[in-house]
Design a protein around this motif. Structure first.
Motif, PDB file in Angstrom:
ATOM      1  N   ILE A 206       0.858  -1.185   0.000  1.00 42.82           N
ATOM      2  CA  ILE A 206       0.000   0.000   0.000  1.00 42.82           C
ATOM      3  C   ILE A 206       0.897   1.239   0.000  1.00 42.82           C
ATOM      4  CG2 ILE A 206      -1.823   1.286   1.183  1.00 42.82           C
ATOM      5  CD1 ILE A 206      -2.671  -1.320   2.526  1.00 42.82           C
ATOM      6  N   ALA A 207       0.637   2.132  -0.948  1.00 41.14           N
ATOM      7  CA  ALA A 207       1.365   3.396  -1.026  1.00 41.14           C
ATOM      8  C   ALA A 207       0.438   4.515  -0.573  1.00 41.14           C
ATOM      9  CB  ALA A 207       1.852   3.643  -2.450  1.00 41.14           C
ATOM     10  N   HIS A 208       0.706   5.035   0.614  1.00 38.23           N
ATOM     11  CA  HIS A 208      -0.039   6.185   1.138  1.00 38.23           C
ATOM     12  C   HIS A 208       0.743   7.423   0.711  1.00 38.23           C
ATOM     13  CE1 HIS A 208      -2.369   8.530   4.238  1.00 38.23           C
ATOM     14  NE2 HIS A 208      -1.302   9.315   4.062  1.00 38.23           N
ATOM     15  N   LEU A 209       0.265   8.083  -0.337  1.00 41.30           N
ATOM     16  CA  LEU A 209       1.005   9.196  -0.916  1.00 41.30           C
ATOM     17  C   LEU A 209       0.200  10.472  -0.763  1.00 41.30           C
ATOM     18  CD1 LEU A 209       2.189   7.494  -4.244  1.00 41.30           C
ATOM     19  CD2 LEU A 209       3.271   7.446  -1.979  1.00 41.30           C
ATOM     20  N   GLY A 210       0.722  11.387   0.038  1.00 40.24           N
ATOM     21  CA  GLY A 210       0.091  12.683   0.239  1.00 40.24           C
ATOM     22  C   GLY A 210       1.157  13.664   0.681  1.00 40.24           C
ATOM     23  N   ASN A 211       0.768  14.693   1.407  1.00 35.20           N
ATOM     24  CA  ASN A 211       1.762  15.618   1.939  1.00 35.20           C
ATOM     25  C   ASN A 211       2.720  14.889   2.873  1.00 35.20           C
ATOM     26  OD1 ASN A 211       2.716  18.388   2.022  1.00 35.20           O
ATOM     27  ND2 ASN A 211       2.067  18.397   4.156  1.00 35.20           N
ATOM     28  N   MET A 238       8.537  13.890   1.140  1.00 35.01           N
ATOM     29  CA  MET A 238       7.148  14.282   1.363  1.00 35.01           C
ATOM     30  C   MET A 238       6.962  15.739   0.964  1.00 35.01           C
ATOM     31  SD  MET A 238       6.835  12.171   4.926  1.00 35.01           S
ATOM     32  CE  MET A 238       8.452  11.425   5.052  1.00 35.01           C
ATOM     33  N   GLY A 239       5.854  16.325   1.358  1.00 36.23           N
ATOM     34  CA  GLY A 239       5.603  17.703   0.976  1.00 36.23           C
ATOM     35  C   GLY A 239       6.710  18.636   1.406  1.00 36.23           C
ATOM     36  N   THR A 240       7.047  18.563   2.703  1.00 34.80           N
ATOM     37  CA  THR A 240       8.101  19.435   3.242  1.00 34.80           C
ATOM     38  C   THR A 240       9.157  18.658   4.016  1.00 34.80           C
ATOM     39  OG1 THR A 240       6.882  19.877   5.302  1.00 34.80           O
ATOM     40  CG2 THR A 240       6.480  21.364   3.440  1.00 34.80           C
ATOM     41  N   ARG A 241       9.023  17.331   4.109  1.00 34.72           N
ATOM     42  CA  ARG A 241       9.970  16.506   4.853  1.00 34.72           C
ATOM     43  C   ARG A 241      10.917  15.783   3.904  1.00 34.72           C
ATOM     44  NH1 ARG A 241       5.697  13.367   8.412  1.00 34.72           N
ATOM     45  NH2 ARG A 241       4.149  14.642   7.332  1.00 34.72           N
ATOM     46  N   CYS A 242      12.142  15.550   4.366  1.00 37.66           N
ATOM     47  CA  CYS A 242      13.213  15.104   3.470  1.00 37.66           C
ATOM     48  C   CYS A 242      13.101  13.657   3.033  1.00 37.66           C
ATOM     49  CB  CYS A 242      14.563  15.329   4.153  1.00 37.66           C
ATOM     50  SG  CYS A 242      14.747  14.425   5.706  1.00 37.66           S
ATOM     51  N   HIS A 266      14.017  22.297  11.764  1.00 36.10           N
ATOM     52  CA  HIS A 266      13.154  23.093  10.885  1.00 36.10           C
ATOM     53  C   HIS A 266      13.449  22.790   9.423  1.00 36.10           C
ATOM     54  CE1 HIS A 266      10.534  26.447   9.815  1.00 36.10           C
ATOM     55  NE2 HIS A 266      11.441  26.784   8.915  1.00 36.10           N
ATOM     56  N   LEU A 267      14.721  22.668   9.069  1.00 39.04           N
ATOM     57  CA  LEU A 267      15.105  22.372   7.693  1.00 39.04           C
ATOM     58  C   LEU A 267      14.519  21.040   7.234  1.00 39.04           C
ATOM     59  CD1 LEU A 267      17.013  22.979   5.200  1.00 39.04           C
ATOM     60  CD2 LEU A 267      18.682  21.519   6.383  1.00 39.04           C
ATOM     61  N   LEU A 268      14.665  20.002   8.052  1.00 42.53           N
ATOM     62  CA  LEU A 268      14.256  18.657   7.637  1.00 42.53           C
ATOM     63  C   LEU A 268      12.745  18.468   7.641  1.00 42.53           C
ATOM     64  CD1 LEU A 268      16.949  16.458   9.429  1.00 42.53           C
ATOM     65  CD2 LEU A 268      17.010  17.495   7.163  1.00 42.53           C
ATOM     66  N   TYR A 269      12.051  19.149   8.544  1.00 41.14           N
ATOM     67  CA  TYR A 269      10.601  18.982   8.647  1.00 41.14           C
ATOM     68  C   TYR A 269       9.819  19.966   7.776  1.00 41.14           C
ATOM     69  CZ  TYR A 269      10.389  15.624  12.539  1.00 41.14           C
ATOM     70  OH  TYR A 269      10.478  14.504  13.319  1.00 41.14           O
ATOM     71  N   HIS A 270      10.342  21.175   7.580  1.00 36.99           N
ATOM     72  CA  HIS A 270       9.530  22.241   6.984  1.00 36.99           C
ATOM     73  C   HIS A 270      10.052  22.788   5.652  1.00 36.99           C
ATOM     74  CE1 HIS A 270       7.069  22.565  10.616  1.00 36.99           C
ATOM     75  NE2 HIS A 270       8.194  22.525  11.321  1.00 36.99           N
ATOM     76  N   GLU A 271      11.323  22.588   5.343  1.00 41.35           N
ATOM     77  CA  GLU A 271      11.901  23.226   4.164  1.00 41.35           C
ATOM     78  C   GLU A 271      12.434  22.232   3.134  1.00 41.35           C
ATOM     79  OE1 GLU A 271      11.679  26.372   3.595  1.00 41.35           O
ATOM     80  OE2 GLU A 271      10.794  26.862   5.537  1.00 41.35           O
ATOM     81  N   SER A 272      12.182  20.970   3.330  1.00 41.09           N
ATOM     82  CA  SER A 272      12.755  19.941   2.462  1.00 41.09           C
ATOM     83  C   SER A 272      11.674  19.300   1.590  1.00 41.09           C
ATOM     84  CB  SER A 272      13.486  18.909   3.329  1.00 41.09           C
ATOM     85  OG  SER A 272      14.524  19.529   4.061  1.00 41.09           O
ATOM     86  N   VAL A 280       9.285  25.577  -5.498  1.00 42.19           N
ATOM     87  CA  VAL A 280       8.012  26.065  -6.035  1.00 42.19           C
ATOM     88  C   VAL A 280       6.881  25.842  -5.038  1.00 42.19           C
ATOM     89  CG1 VAL A 280       6.272  25.760  -7.864  1.00 42.19           C
ATOM     90  CG2 VAL A 280       8.723  25.697  -8.428  1.00 42.19           C
ATOM     91  N   SER A 281       6.699  24.593  -4.603  1.00 41.02           N
ATOM     92  CA  SER A 281       5.546  24.259  -3.770  1.00 41.02           C
ATOM     93  C   SER A 281       5.717  22.868  -3.198  1.00 41.02           C
ATOM     94  CB  SER A 281       4.261  24.324  -4.603  1.00 41.02           C
ATOM     95  OG  SER A 281       3.137  23.890  -3.855  1.00 41.02           O
ATOM     96  N   ASN A 282       4.994  22.590  -2.117  1.00 38.61           N
ATOM     97  CA  ASN A 282       4.896  21.231  -1.594  1.00 38.61           C
ATOM     98  C   ASN A 282       3.650  20.524  -2.116  1.00 38.61           C
ATOM     99  OD1 ASN A 282       3.297  23.068   0.049  1.00 38.61           O
ATOM    100  ND2 ASN A 282       2.917  21.346   1.405  1.00 38.61           N
ATOM    101  N   ASP A 283       2.862  21.184  -2.952  1.00 32.33           N
ATOM    102  CA  ASP A 283       1.603  20.650  -3.467  1.00 32.33           C
ATOM    103  C   ASP A 283       1.844  20.021  -4.835  1.00 32.33           C
ATOM    104  OD1 ASP A 283      -0.994  20.342  -4.672  1.00 32.33           O
ATOM    105  OD2 ASP A 283      -1.781  21.802  -3.256  1.00 32.33           O
TER     106      ASP A 283
END
Length: 407
Positions: A206-211, A238-242, A266-272, A280-283
């Motif tokens: 199962i691939a749970h793919l989202g943010n 992920m969206g913002t995680r490395c 902060h870098l690994l959780y929010h900016e990666s 561009v975006s995490n979306d």
């Protein structure tokens, strides 16, 4: 007076909630809602389960709506719109249950204190999960409170899928691979068991793919291995995680770049993740619509990592009978699914490109040795089912007769 179970899923920047009527040993969804972009341009949305959702921006200065205020909005809405309902229980998504919680638990003061000890292991989620518990304890003091853990589904992993190659004393102290998204995997697994019992009893990925994104290998409905590890940083980007990262990179950031632990966190959780790679975006929707080459490279990297993890997990469980996609990207981003599986004939996958482009439930060809399905996840319902089961309000799923569902 109608008995209802509330579910609360308090995340890092959003809160989802729902209400389920309890009757005749079954659950019926009656209301749902969410609060998004908490602390920014907060948006509140709610409505009946089978009706339109009303969306309303929160008229408050930016930054003044925190998780406590957002929870009060949700509770006030439920009280106004569900008159005549008696809240008998509240089920909570709690991301981290540590090494001992392999199933949901009724929350008491001691349980709440123990769960606070896992905040360092899930700093993006656990504090808000527990804030949700504290808010509903005040609002509904007579209702049972149940913690449903994202890690519980993975607690039966074999040692080789549970451990890191670190000194054994650290494993004994709890430094191990916990895995996450367990409520989503369990819901999808139960749904697959209704749709296709033969597949569900076999080897499933199962691939749970989202943010947030991860992949899980199951055998006979039980988690054998997952891409997430000690925290929700590991595995897929992920969206913002490395995602997966050489630990030497963290050492380099500490020693050569002079970054503090808070700055690295902060870098690994929010900016990666997709955000960091693309700039561009995490979306995923915005990335697919972008002409920027960095957006395409971010998608390509995401796809490559998902392909690699699917192949690795197939080796872990000795092959695969079905691959299932869930989550926002997994359920809707058909181009991403096609990139992931379009040339996986070597694994036994023959993709039906037309069905895939239409987001059909089954997106593999009839002669494909491996079935590929798209099954929307529903963590709220999984939380409600667990809450009802542990309180004896309905039978556990394993004791219920199987019912094949139509597509």
């Amino acid at each position: 007076m109608t008995d209802v179970i509330l579910t609360v899923n308090a995340g890092s920047s959003s809160i989802k909630f729902a209400a389920y009527e309890v009757g005749a040993g079954a659950l019926r969804a009656v209301a749902r809602g969410h609060v998004d972009d908490i602390g920014d341009d907060t948006l509140f949305a709610a409505g009946p389960a089978d009706g339109p959702i009303e969306r309303q921006p929160i008229d408050a200065p930016r930054g003044t709506v925190d998780h406590g205020a957002a929870l009060r909005l949700a509770i006030d809405w439920l009280r106004r719109h569900e008159e005549g309902c008696h809240v008998v229980a509240i089920g909570h998504r709690v991301v981290h249950g540590g090494p001992d919680h392999a199933e949901p638990v009724v929350i008491d003061a001691g349980t709440l204190q123990r769960l606070r000890q896992f905040i360092p292991l899930a700093p993006l989620h656990q504090p808000h999960n527990l804030a949700g518990v504290e808010a509903t304890l005040q609002a509904f003091p007579d209702a049972a409170q149940v913690a449903c853990f994202d890690t519980a589904f993975h607690r039966q992993h074999p040692f080789v899928a549970d451990a890191f190659a670190l000194p054994r004393r650290l494993y004994d102290e709890g430094v191990r691979r916990y895995g996450f998204h367990g409520l989503s995997y369990e819901y999808v697994s139960r749904r697959l068991r209704s749709l296709a019992p033969d597949l569900a009893s076999g080897r499933v990925i199962i691939a749970h793919l989202g943010n947030g994104a991860s992949v899980c290998a199951l055998r006979d409905g039980r988690s054998i291995a997952s891409t997430m590890g000690f925290t929700a940083l590991d595995g897929l980007p992920m969206g913002t995680r490395c995602g997966q990262l050489d630990p030497g990179v963290v050492l380099y950031l500490l020693t050569e770049k002079g970054m503090s632990a808070d700055e690295i966190t902060h870098l690994l959780y929010h900016e990666s993740g997709l955000k960091g790679l693309s700039g561009v975006s995490n979306d995923m929707r915005e990335l697919e619509a972008s002409d920027a080459p960095e957006a395409r490279e971010a998608i390509d990297y995401f796809v490559a990592r998902v392909r690699r993890e699917i192949a690795g997990l197939a080796a872990t469980i000795g092959g695969v009978d079905a691959v299932v996609f869930a989550g926002g990207i997994g359920e809707h981003a058909w181009r991403v699914r096609e990139q992931i599986l379009g040339d996986m004939g070597w694994l036994g996958i023959a993709l039906d490109r037309e069905a895939n482009a239409g987001n059909a439930q089954t997106v593999s060809l009839s002669d494909s040795r491996v079935a590929v399905l798209v099954i929307p996840t529903d963590e709220d319902r999984m939380i409600a089912e667990h809450t009802a089961e542990i309180l004896g309000l309905m039978q556990p799923a394993d004791s219920m007769p199987l019912t094949r569902l139509t597509a």
